[in-house]
Write a protein that holds these residues in place. Structure first.
Motif, PDB file in Angstrom:
ATOM      1  N   ASP A 142       1.746   0.247 -13.501  1.00  0.00           N
ATOM      2  CA  ASP A 142       1.843   1.549 -12.860  1.00  0.00           C
ATOM      3  C   ASP A 142       3.171   1.734 -12.153  1.00  0.00           C
ATOM      4  OD1 ASP A 142      -0.760   2.454 -13.546  1.00  0.00           O
ATOM      5  OD2 ASP A 142      -1.611   1.290 -11.895  1.00  0.00           O
ATOM      6  N   ASP A 143       3.774   0.645 -11.680  1.00  0.00           N
ATOM      7  CA  ASP A 143       4.996   0.766 -10.885  1.00  0.00           C
ATOM      8  C   ASP A 143       6.225   1.070 -11.744  1.00  0.00           C
ATOM      9  OD1 ASP A 143       5.395  -1.751 -12.018  1.00  0.00           O
ATOM     10  OD2 ASP A 143       5.564  -2.787 -10.110  1.00  0.00           O
ATOM     11  N   TYR A 168       0.852  -1.189   0.000  1.00  0.00           N
ATOM     12  CA  TYR A 168       0.000   0.000   0.000  1.00  0.00           C
ATOM     13  C   TYR A 168       0.885   1.235   0.000  1.00  0.00           C
ATOM     14  CZ  TYR A 168      -3.373  -3.326   1.944  1.00  0.00           C
ATOM     15  OH  TYR A 168      -4.172  -4.407   2.163  1.00  0.00           O
ATOM     16  N   HIS A 169       0.328   2.334  -0.464  1.00  0.00           N
ATOM     17  CA  HIS A 169       0.945   3.640  -0.281  1.00  0.00           C
ATOM     18  C   HIS A 169      -0.167   4.693  -0.278  1.00  0.00           C
ATOM     19  CE1 HIS A 169       0.842   3.455  -4.770  1.00  0.00           C
ATOM     20  NE2 HIS A 169       0.558   4.747  -4.649  1.00  0.00           N
ATOM     21  N   GLU A 222      -1.201  -1.714  -3.905  1.00  0.00           N
ATOM     22  CA  GLU A 222      -0.236  -2.106  -4.930  1.00  0.00           C
ATOM     23  C   GLU A 222      -0.499  -3.581  -5.212  1.00  0.00           C
ATOM     24  OE1 GLU A 222       3.389  -1.223  -2.897  1.00  0.00           O
ATOM     25  OE2 GLU A 222       2.922   0.913  -2.811  1.00  0.00           O
ATOM     26  N   HIS A 244       0.001  -2.987 -11.032  1.00  0.00           N
ATOM     27  CA  HIS A 244      -0.959  -1.893 -11.114  1.00  0.00           C
ATOM     28  C   HIS A 244      -1.303  -1.396  -9.715  1.00  0.00           C
ATOM     29  CE1 HIS A 244      -2.151  -3.720 -15.155  1.00  0.00           C
ATOM     30  NE2 HIS A 244      -1.614  -2.540 -15.419  1.00  0.00           N
ATOM     31  N   TYR A 245      -1.786  -0.163  -9.654  1.00  0.00           N
ATOM     32  CA  TYR A 245      -2.234   0.444  -8.404  1.00  0.00           C
ATOM     33  C   TYR A 245      -3.750   0.640  -8.471  1.00  0.00           C
ATOM     34  CZ  TYR A 245       2.703   1.806  -7.890  1.00  0.00           C
ATOM     35  OH  TYR A 245       4.061   1.816  -7.798  1.00  0.00           O
ATOM     36  N   GLN A 246      -4.412   0.521  -7.305  1.00  0.00           N
ATOM     37  CA  GLN A 246      -5.858   0.719  -7.237  1.00  0.00           C
ATOM     38  C   GLN A 246      -6.214   1.379  -5.920  1.00  0.00           C
ATOM     39  OE1 GLN A 246      -8.272  -2.677  -8.356  1.00  0.00           O
ATOM     40  NE2 GLN A 246      -9.751  -2.153  -6.793  1.00  0.00           N
ATOM     41  N   HIS A 247      -6.980   2.477  -5.977  1.00  0.00           N
ATOM     42  CA  HIS A 247      -7.444   3.116  -4.751  1.00  0.00           C
ATOM     43  C   HIS A 247      -8.340   2.151  -3.981  1.00  0.00           C
ATOM     44  CE1 HIS A 247      -6.145   6.953  -6.524  1.00  0.00           C
ATOM     45  NE2 HIS A 247      -6.009   7.289  -5.253  1.00  0.00           N
ATOM     46  N   VAL A 289      -3.848   3.528  -1.498  1.00  0.00           N
ATOM     47  CA  VAL A 289      -3.758   2.890  -2.803  1.00  0.00           C
ATOM     48  C   VAL A 289      -3.148   1.509  -2.603  1.00  0.00           C
ATOM     49  CG1 VAL A 289      -2.725   3.032  -5.102  1.00  0.00           C
ATOM     50  CG2 VAL A 289      -3.431   5.125  -3.919  1.00  0.00           C
ATOM     51  N   ASP A 315      -1.624   8.295  -1.692  1.00  0.00           N
ATOM     52  CA  ASP A 315      -1.460   9.177  -2.839  1.00  0.00           C
ATOM     53  C   ASP A 315      -1.256  10.608  -2.340  1.00  0.00           C
ATOM     54  OD1 ASP A 315      -4.002  10.218  -2.210  1.00  0.00           O
ATOM     55  OD2 ASP A 315      -4.970   9.422  -3.995  1.00  0.00           O
TER      56      ASP A 315
END
Length: 69
Positions: free
Chosen positions: A66-67, A8-9, A19, A24-27, A17, A11
């Protein structure tokens, strides 16, 4: 396509978000009544969801990772 949560991270607006294993990343917001994800609000809740699958629409659309950005 289902992908596991691997981290997670936050935004730039302090929203969590996920990981995903695919890159890919997803909220993952807790936004009742539309989205109820109480687990997002605590560190322990997020940790418990590591490895759990989420549907990745970006994989379905064959989007680049996304990464890599």
């Amino acid at each position: 396509m289902q992908q596991p949560i691997v981290g997670y991270h936050l935004d730039t607006e302090s929203h969590w978000v996920a990981e995903l294993g695919c890159g890919h990343y997803q909220h993952v917001r807790h936004n009742p009544p539309w989205v109820v994800r109480h687990w997002v609000t605590t560190e322990m809740g997020r940790a418990a969801m590591l490895g759990c699958p989420l549907r990745c629409k970006k994989c379905d659309d064959k989007a680049p990772r996304d990464d890599l950005h």
